[in-house]
Design a protein around this motif. Structure first.
Motif, PDB file in Angstrom:
ATOM      1  N   HIS A  52      -6.876 -20.012  11.909  1.00 57.48           N
ATOM      2  CA  HIS A  52      -5.711 -20.864  12.122  1.00 57.48           C
ATOM      3  C   HIS A  52      -4.578 -19.978  12.617  1.00 57.48           C
ATOM      4  CE1 HIS A  52      -2.388 -23.609  11.362  1.00 57.48           C
ATOM      5  NE2 HIS A  52      -3.281 -24.577  11.238  1.00 57.48           N
ATOM      6  N   TRP A  53      -4.065 -20.305  13.788  1.00 56.32           N
ATOM      7  CA  TRP A  53      -3.091 -19.422  14.428  1.00 56.32           C
ATOM      8  C   TRP A  53      -1.855 -19.208  13.570  1.00 56.32           C
ATOM      9  CZ3 TRP A  53      -3.621 -16.517  18.693  1.00 56.32           C
ATOM     10  CH2 TRP A  53      -2.466 -15.928  19.207  1.00 56.32           C
ATOM     11  N   THR A  54      -1.383 -20.255  12.904  1.00 56.02           N
ATOM     12  CA  THR A  54      -0.127 -20.158  12.167  1.00 56.02           C
ATOM     13  C   THR A  54      -0.339 -19.611  10.756  1.00 56.02           C
ATOM     14  OG1 THR A  54       0.789 -21.984  13.437  1.00 56.02           O
ATOM     15  CG2 THR A  54       1.879 -21.461  11.346  1.00 56.02           C
ATOM     16  N   TYR A  55      -1.298 -20.152  10.034  1.00 60.41           N
ATOM     17  CA  TYR A  55      -1.464 -19.811   8.619  1.00 60.41           C
ATOM     18  C   TYR A  55      -2.494 -18.707   8.375  1.00 60.41           C
ATOM     19  CZ  TYR A  55       1.207 -24.071   8.105  1.00 60.41           C
ATOM     20  OH  TYR A  55       2.180 -25.017   8.202  1.00 60.41           O
ATOM     21  N   GLY A  56      -3.318 -18.420   9.352  1.00 64.02           N
ATOM     22  CA  GLY A  56      -4.239 -17.297   9.232  1.00 64.02           C
ATOM     23  C   GLY A  56      -5.518 -17.556   8.470  1.00 64.02           C
ATOM     24  N   GLY A  57      -5.748 -18.799   8.050  1.00 65.10           N
ATOM     25  CA  GLY A  57      -7.002 -19.115   7.376  1.00 65.10           C
ATOM     26  C   GLY A  57      -8.179 -18.878   8.303  1.00 65.10           C
ATOM     27  N   THR A  58      -9.287 -18.375   7.731  1.00 70.02           N
ATOM     28  CA  THR A  58     -10.441 -18.017   8.562  1.00 70.02           C
ATOM     29  C   THR A  58     -11.692 -18.790   8.147  1.00 70.02           C
ATOM     30  OG1 THR A  58     -10.941 -16.151   7.104  1.00 70.02           O
ATOM     31  CG2 THR A  58      -9.561 -15.699   9.025  1.00 70.02           C
ATOM     32  N   PHE A  59     -12.605 -18.924   9.105  1.00 70.75           N
ATOM     33  CA  PHE A  59     -13.862 -19.654   8.887  1.00 70.75           C
ATOM     34  C   PHE A  59     -14.965 -18.887   9.602  1.00 70.75           C
ATOM     35  CE2 PHE A  59     -10.713 -22.925   8.344  1.00 70.75           C
ATOM     36  CZ  PHE A  59      -9.895 -22.839   9.460  1.00 70.75           C
ATOM     37  N   TYR A  60     -16.160 -18.876   9.008  1.00 75.64           N
ATOM     38  CA  TYR A  60     -17.269 -18.117   9.588  1.00 75.64           C
ATOM     39  C   TYR A  60     -18.567 -18.897   9.527  1.00 75.64           C
ATOM     40  CZ  TYR A  60     -14.181 -14.077   9.163  1.00 75.64           C
ATOM     41  OH  TYR A  60     -13.131 -13.205   9.279  1.00 75.64           O
ATOM     42  N   ALA A  61     -19.417 -18.647  10.506  1.00 78.35           N
ATOM     43  CA  ALA A  61     -20.792 -19.129  10.423  1.00 78.35           C
ATOM     44  C   ALA A  61     -21.522 -18.295   9.379  1.00 78.35           C
ATOM     45  CB  ALA A  61     -21.483 -18.992  11.776  1.00 78.35           C
TER      46      ALA A  61
END
Length: 126
Positions: A52-61
């Motif tokens: 997420h560009w603003t909040y920096g939350g990340t997601f991965y396969a």
């Protein structure tokens, strides 16, 4: 107009590392999700990682969790994908993509993204 330009691909031996970069320009990306996808020959494009560009939350396969790390530098308008412990099955063309706000639950779906880069080849030899 919006441009996403990937760089950093190349040939690496199994177990090695590469860092991909995606330079974004042409608009502000507040609340966008920036994603990395990959496509191997004869296979569908698949989600690799997102941030997420603003909040920096990340997601991965699941296939890259623990080996790849996505990050962004807002000042440079750049998203990175650090890839460690590379495997031959990671070989693919890697694409950077940007998804506008809304429907964040669709971050794994390629058609949900509005902008795409041209791709960069990653080849992992065994």
């Amino acid at each position: 107009q919006v441009q996403l330009v990937e760089s950093g691909g190349g040939l690496v031996q199994a177990g090695g590392s590469l860092r991909l970069s995606c330079a974004a320009s042409g608009r502000t990306f507040s609340n966008y999700i920036m994603g990395w996808f990959r496509q191997a020959p004869g296979k569908e494009r698949e989600f690799v990682a997102g941030i997420h560009w603003t909040y920096g939350g990340t997601f991965y396969a699941d296939s890259v969790k623990g080996r790849f790390t996505i990050s962004r530098d807002n000042a440079k308008n750049t998203v990175y994908l650090q890839m460690n412990s590379l495997k031959p099955e990671d070989t693919a063309v890697y694409y950077c993509a940007a998804k506008s706000p809304g429907g964040e639950y669709r971050y794994r779906v390629p058609t949900a993204y509005d902008y795409w880069g041209q791709g960069t080849q990653v080849t992992v030899s065994s």
